[in-house]
Enzyme design. Sequence first.
Site, PDB file in Angstrom:
ATOM      1  CB  THR A 143      -1.128   0.067   1.351  1.00 22.21           C
ATOM      2  OG1 THR A 143      -1.648   1.465   1.294  1.00 22.21           O
ATOM      3  CG2 THR A 143       0.079   0.062   2.915  1.00 22.21           C
ATOM      4  CB  SER A 178      -3.652   2.815  10.186  1.00 22.31           C
ATOM      5  OG  SER A 178      -3.406   1.426   9.427  1.00 22.31           O
ATOM      6  CE1 TYR A 180      -4.040  -3.619   5.048  1.00 25.00           C
ATOM      7  CE2 TYR A 180      -4.258  -1.224   5.153  1.00 25.00           C
ATOM      8  CZ  TYR A 180      -4.109  -1.888   4.186  1.00 25.00           C
ATOM      9  OH  TYR A 180      -3.920  -2.121   2.698  1.00 25.00           O
ATOM     10  CG  HIS A 181      -2.023   2.434   5.884  1.00 26.06           C
ATOM     11  ND1 HIS A 181      -2.658   2.716   7.139  1.00 26.06           N
ATOM     12  CD2 HIS A 181      -2.099   1.776   4.860  1.00 26.06           C
ATOM     13  CE1 HIS A 181      -3.710   3.272   5.515  1.00 26.06           C
ATOM     14  NE2 HIS A 181      -3.730   2.739   4.743  1.00 26.06           N
ATOM     15  CE  LYS A 184      -1.563  -3.802   2.649  1.00 26.25           C
ATOM     16  NZ  LYS A 184      -1.688  -5.925   1.540  1.00 26.25           N
TER      17      LYS A 184
END
Length: 380
Positions: A143, A178, A180-181, A184
Amino acid sequence: MKVMILGADGYLGWPTSVDLSMRNHELLLVDNYTKRELIKKYNKSPLVEQETIENKINLLKAKNKYISFKNIDCADFKKFSKLFKDFKPDAVIHYAELPSAPYSMFGHQEGWKTLQNNLQSTFNLIWCIKTFKRDCHVIKLGTMGEYGTPNIDIEEGWLNVTHKNRKQKFIYPRQASSLYHTSKIMDTDLLWFYVRMYNLRVTDLMQGPVYGIKHKNNIKDEKLFPIFTYDDIFGTVLNRFVVQAIANMPLTVYGSGNQIRGYINLIDTIKCINIALKNPAKSGNLEIYNQFTEQFSINELALKVKQALKKIDINVKIKKIKNPRIESEKHYYKAQNKKMKKLGLKPSLLTDDVIIDIAMFIQKHKNKINKKIILPQTNW
Ligand code: USQ
């Protein structure tokens, strides 16, 4: 090619599966319905109720008999490694991750599930390749959010650093906003470690927020459309804005609306996957692409929706609301995205017609919009 698609039921996994099934690859699709379960658990719903993936696959089988589906969790090493070992893919497209920033910031359980699921599925895949098929090409969905919003240009994955007269190329510094990021970022680090240690071949696609529903190979059949979410957890901003417009709700611009991101049409996501498949990373290489086609601020995006929908007599309201996220609202943003174009990507840009086309699809299902699931509920 023999291609495995992990997370084949998702917003990107399903269109990728549809597209590749029409290009005569032998496909093994994998999904365990996690996203569908989470959507239910958190009382959200997609705009259109989804058929089971088994039913959807029967539609594809009419066109390509070399396609199969397995309902297993990629984080379950025993099951996943058996599947991988038996199929021996030439390439694996890895989407089997929890994709939501708000979900990952909801609480301890959601944060840990995001980390555990995303890292474990990536680690299991790496381990299978290392053990059973070293030349298998991994195409991993990363991302743009890995980079955050630094005060210098964002390069494509790597940065040449000169320090005290010596030079070294490093992975571009990353600082997400975040969990989530951040998961990644950790994936990228894991992949890079194993590329260095065992000469794996990895393509990491730093993708911006995606919009749209149609692509070349699903255009004639709504049954082949991907899941379309617009809720606060799983919906991405442009799709959410168009739903808000059709539901006669103001577009929710978070904070000042000066946050800039790189956006991409679903059509181009599919094109990029094909480009990555045709141009595999060489052994011992981590290829990183910035996968977006245009940069906009949230204010610009909202205005684009307003202007486009005015053409079909929809009067769009825009409302700035308190930003539920901790993110920079005034920042420099200039990201490089040359590599995909060099390999042949001709971008499908965000025109008024594209916005109107998304709006027409939503309009058709307007009576199914649940207004209660749109406003943000997770703050961090
Ligand atoms: N935003 C609004 N109003 C809304 C929703 C979002 O102003 O109603 C803003 C957010 O504050 C953010 C931007 O729009 O600044 C993008 O938010 P988003 O929810 O569309 O995207 P994000 O949370 O960043 O995540 C999405 C996908 C994720 C993917 C990422 C690419 O869910 O899987 O990795 O886009 S990127 O943003 O480049 O990291």
